[in-house]
Design a protein around this motif. Structure first.
Motif, short mmCIF file in Angstrom:
data_model
loop_
_atom_site.label_atom_id
_atom_site.label_comp_id
_atom_site.label_asym_id
_atom_site.label_seq_id
_atom_site.Cartn_x
_atom_site.Cartn_y
_atom_site.Cartn_z
N ARG A 258 -26.94 96.77 3.55
CA ARG A 258 -27.00 98.21 3.80
C ARG A 258 -26.14 98.62 5.00
O ARG A 258 -25.52 99.67 5.00
N ARG A 259 -26.14 97.77 6.02
CA ARG A 259 -25.39 98.11 7.23
C ARG A 259 -23.89 98.02 7.02
O ARG A 259 -23.13 98.85 7.50
N ARG A 260 -23.46 97.00 6.26
CA ARG A 260 -22.03 96.74 6.11
C ARG A 260 -21.46 97.24 4.79
O ARG A 260 -20.25 97.25 4.59
N GLY A 261 -22.35 97.64 3.87
CA GLY A 261 -21.87 98.12 2.57
C GLY A 261 -21.58 97.00 1.59
O GLY A 261 -21.04 97.24 0.51
N VAL B 123 -23.79 94.25 -3.18
CA VAL B 123 -23.53 95.57 -2.62
C VAL B 123 -24.80 96.41 -2.73
O VAL B 123 -25.71 96.07 -3.48
N PRO B 124 -24.89 97.52 -1.98
CA PRO B 124 -26.09 98.37 -2.08
C PRO B 124 -26.22 99.00 -3.46
O PRO B 124 -25.23 99.24 -4.16
N VAL B 125 -27.45 99.27 -3.82
CA VAL B 125 -27.73 100.03 -5.04
C VAL B 125 -27.56 101.51 -4.72
O VAL B 125 -28.09 102.00 -3.73
N GLN C 78 -35.69 93.25 -7.93
CA GLN C 78 -36.51 94.30 -7.33
C GLN C 78 -35.76 95.63 -7.21
O GLN C 78 -36.34 96.62 -6.77
N GLY C 79 -34.49 95.63 -7.59
CA GLY C 79 -33.70 96.86 -7.50
C GLY C 79 -33.24 97.19 -6.10
O GLY C 79 -32.86 98.33 -5.82
N MET C 80 -33.27 96.20 -5.19
CA MET C 80 -32.93 96.46 -3.80
C MET C 80 -31.44 96.38 -3.53
O MET C 80 -30.95 96.92 -2.54
N LEU C 81 -30.70 95.66 -4.36
CA LEU C 81 -29.25 95.57 -4.23
C LEU C 81 -28.66 95.27 -5.60
O LEU C 81 -29.38 95.01 -6.56
#
Length: 275
Positions: A21-24, A63-65, A52-55
C-alpha cells in the motif's frame, strides 16, 4: 535458510500489505531479502492475502487492489480480516472507559470486538447504531438471567434506521435519535482514513450518521487497524483534526504514525507501552 522464526505469519503478512500500500507494489525478491524468508514463504503469503482480497498478485510480485469507492463489504466478510489486531485494539480502547460512563459505539467489526471487552465495566450507558454491538450486550444479559453473569449490566440504546451491509443503522431516524443524546466518548470504526480525505465511508447515509455521532460526543476515539490507512470511501464525514485519539495496532508503520500525530492529539498503539 529456514523461515524467520521472529515473525508470525500474520505479522509478516501485515508488513507485506503495508509495503504494497505504501509503495504501490512489491516484488517477491525484495520481500525475501527484507523479511529473511524463503521465496516459497512469500508466495504463500501473497496467495493468502490475494484470497482475502487484500492485494492483487502480478508476475513476480503484488500490487494494491483497486476497489470502487462505493464498495461496502458485509459484516461477515470484514470480520475475518485482521482479527488479532482488532482484538488488541479493542482491549486497549476498553481501558479508556470509566465505570458509569455514557459512551457510543458506531457500526463495525472493531467496535463489535470492543463491545465484548466492555461487558465487565459497571453501570455503562451504551448508545449504538450497530445491531451486532447491541446483540453482544443483549446476549450477555440473557446469559446472566440464571445468576451466572459476571457482566456489568449496561443500559443499551439502539438507534433505529436503515440497515447497511455492515449491520449499522443509518439514515434520518438514526440521525434524529443521535442528535438528541450526549455522551462522554464515541468509539468510531471507519472504512478508510487518509490525510486528504479524512474519515470516509462508501455509504452516504452512514457518513451523515457518523457525523451526528461525532457532534454528540465530548471525545472521539477512532478504533482502526493499520489496513484502513490510505483507503478512501465515497463520502468523507470528518477531518483527521476532529479526532481526539486513535487506537491502532503495532503493524502501523512509524512513518504513518508520525503523520497521524501531526493531526491527532493522541495515538495509542495496542500492545506497546505508551510514552
Amino acid at each position: 535458510m529456514t523461515d524467520n522464526q521472529n515473525l508470525l505469519a500474520e505479522q509478516r503478512r501485515a508488513l507485506i500489505l503495508d509495503e504494497v500500500r505504501r509503495r504501490g507494489g512489491v516484488r517477491v525478491n525484495e520481500l525475501t531479502r527484507r523479511l529473511s524468508v524463503s521465496d516459497m514463504t512469500i508466495r504463500r503469503d501473497l496467495d493468502a492475502l490475494a484470497r482475502q482480497g487484500m492485494l492483487a498478485k502480478v508476475h513476480g510480485g503484488a500490487v494494491p487492489v483497486v476497489e470502487a469507492s462505493t464498495h461496502e463489504p458485509g459484516f461477515e466478510a470484514k470480520s475475518v480480516l485482521e482479527p488479532s489486531a482488532k482484538d488488541e485494539i479493542a482491549r486497549a480502547a476498553a481501558a479508556l472507559v470509566a465505570p458509569g460512563s455514557a459512551i457510543a459505539l458506531s457500526g463495525g467489526t472493531t467496535t463489535y470486538a470492543l463491545a465484548r471487552h466492555l461487558l465487565d465495566v459497571p453501570e455503562l450507558t451504551v448508545v449504538t447504531n450497530s445491531v451486532r454491538v447491541a446483540d453482544v450486550f443483549h446476549e450477555a444479559q440473557l446469559a446472566g438471567s440464571g445468576g451466572e453473569s459476571r457482566r456489568g449490566a449496561a443500559t443499551v440504546v439502539l438507534t433505529g434506521g436503515m440497515r447497511t451491509p455492515s449491520d449499522a443503522l443509518v439514515g434520518p431516524v438514526a440521525d434524529r435519535a443521535v442528535r438528541s443524546l450526549h455522551f462522554d466518548l464515541l468509539f468510531l470504526g471507519v472504512h478508510g482514513v487518509s490525510v486528504e480525505a479524512g474519515l470516509s465511508t462508501p455509504n452516504l447515509a452512514e457518513a451523515e450518521t457518523n457525523g451526528c455521532l461525532m457532534r454528540s460526543a465530548r471525545r472521539v476515539v477512532v478504533v482502526a487497524d493499520h489496513t484502513k490507512w490510505g483507503t478512501v470511501g465515497l463520502s468523507s464525514f470528518a477531518a483527521l483534526d476532529e479526532v481526539d485519539t486513535w487506537v491502532t495496532d503495532g503493524a502501523m508503520s512509524g512513518e504513518v504514525r508520525a503523520e497521524i500525530l501531526e493531526h491527532v492529539p493522541g495515538l495509542t498503539v495496542a500492545g506497546e507501552e505508551q510514552a
